[in-house]
Design a protein around this motif. Structure first.
Motif, PDB file in Angstrom:
ATOM      1  N   GLU A 157      -7.138  -4.517  -7.260  1.00 18.14           N
ATOM      2  CA  GLU A 157      -5.946  -3.669  -7.349  1.00 18.14           C
ATOM      3  C   GLU A 157      -4.876  -4.041  -6.322  1.00 18.14           C
ATOM      4  N   VAL A 158      -5.305  -4.349  -5.107  1.00 15.86           N
ATOM      5  CA  VAL A 158      -4.349  -4.651  -4.038  1.00 15.86           C
ATOM      6  C   VAL A 158      -4.009  -6.132  -4.021  1.00 15.86           C
ATOM      7  N   GLY A 159      -5.001  -6.988  -4.164  1.00 16.43           N
ATOM      8  CA  GLY A 159      -4.762  -8.423  -4.140  1.00 16.43           C
ATOM      9  C   GLY A 159      -5.083  -9.093  -2.810  1.00 16.43           C
ATOM     10  N   LEU A 163       0.819  -1.211   0.000  1.00 18.22           N
ATOM     11  CA  LEU A 163       0.000   0.000   0.000  1.00 18.22           C
ATOM     12  C   LEU A 163       0.853   1.261   0.000  1.00 18.22           C
ATOM     13  N   ALA A 164       1.830   1.311   0.872  1.00 19.26           N
ATOM     14  CA  ALA A 164       2.569   2.551   1.124  1.00 19.26           C
ATOM     15  C   ALA A 164       3.464   2.992  -0.029  1.00 19.26           C
ATOM     16  N   ARG A 165       3.724   2.125  -0.973  1.00 16.34           N
ATOM     17  CA  ARG A 165       4.613   2.518  -2.076  1.00 16.34           C
ATOM     18  C   ARG A 165       3.974   3.525  -3.028  1.00 16.34           C
ATOM     19  N   ALA A 166       2.670   3.725  -2.890  1.00 10.31           N
ATOM     20  CA  ALA A 166       1.949   4.691  -3.737  1.00 10.31           C
ATOM     21  C   ALA A 166       1.033   5.527  -2.850  1.00 10.31           C
ATOM     22  N   GLU A 189       0.432   5.085   5.460  1.00 13.19           N
ATOM     23  CA  GLU A 189       1.837   4.665   5.445  1.00 13.19           C
ATOM     24  C   GLU A 189       2.073   3.468   6.360  1.00 13.19           C
ATOM     25  N   GLY A 190       1.277   3.334   7.424  1.00 13.88           N
ATOM     26  CA  GLY A 190       1.426   2.208   8.337  1.00 13.88           C
ATOM     27  C   GLY A 190       0.855   0.905   7.801  1.00 13.88           C
TER      28      GLY A 190
END
Length: 193
Positions: free
Chosen positions: A139-141, A14-17, A76-77
């Motif tokens: 999208e996330v999986g 998640l946090a990479r985008a 971000e967490g």
């Protein structure tokens, strides 16, 4: 001690985008919270219905602003993702939808939502839940999403049913509400459903 299985999703998924804006395609937008939403969040939490089903109260716009800051930084967490649900044309706040208790390694999260009084009966919670569910799977999986609500809350049960979350059982005395312990329905959807 090594695990016998690989994580379903890696840390950073998640946090990479940046947190995305999600459109329902029928007049709603799920967007990251903004500092300017504090007055509307505070107003929403003055509603007795929210007091009935939620364990928190909001005593001021400043308190609402601190929640929004928590919701914004939670991305971000990677254990909590919160969206404001707004009218796509006017940006009027209609509610909130969230993925809570995200466990990327297990591919599991819990869906939660609330709506403001004026949005109830318009399918807002169901439309927002459908959109965040589709995003979480496609999208996330994620593999599994759970949805919990008090057995005394038939409106939430209808949202779960409308959005394809199968009732899996009842957690007896599963959650302490203001008026005491509530049994909780556990609904779930799988990516393969």
């Amino acid at each position: 001690m090594p695990y016998l299985t690989a994580p379903v999703l890696a840390a950073g998924t998640l946090a990479r985008a940046p947190q995305p804006v999600l459109l329902t395609g029928d007049g709603l937008v799920l967007r990251p919270w903004r500092a300017g939403d504090a007055p509307a969040v505070h107003a929403a939490f003055q509603d007795p219905v929210l007091h009935q089903w939620h364990i928190r109260s909001c005593d001021s716009e400043e308190e609402a602003a601190s929640w929004i800051e928590e919701w914004r930084t939670a991305w971000e967490g990677e254990d909590n993702a919160q969206w404001a649900v707004a009218d796509a044309d006017t940006d009027e706040l209609l509610g909130r939808v969230a993925l809570r208790e995200i466990a990327l390694g297990d591919g599991v999260a819990e869906v939660a939502y609330w709506t403001v009084p004026g949005a109830r009966g318009r399918g807002v919670a169901a439309r927002a839940t459908t959109t965040v569910t589709r995003w979480a799977f496609e999208e996330v999986g994620l593999m599994r999403l759970e949805l919990l609500h008090s057995t005394a809350n038939p409106a939430s049960c209808r949202v779960a049913a409308k959005t394809g979350f199968a009732l899996e059982g009842t957690k007896r005395n599963g959650f302490l509400h203001r008026d005491g312990w509530h049994d909780m329905h556990l609904h779930a959807r799988l990516r393969t459903d």
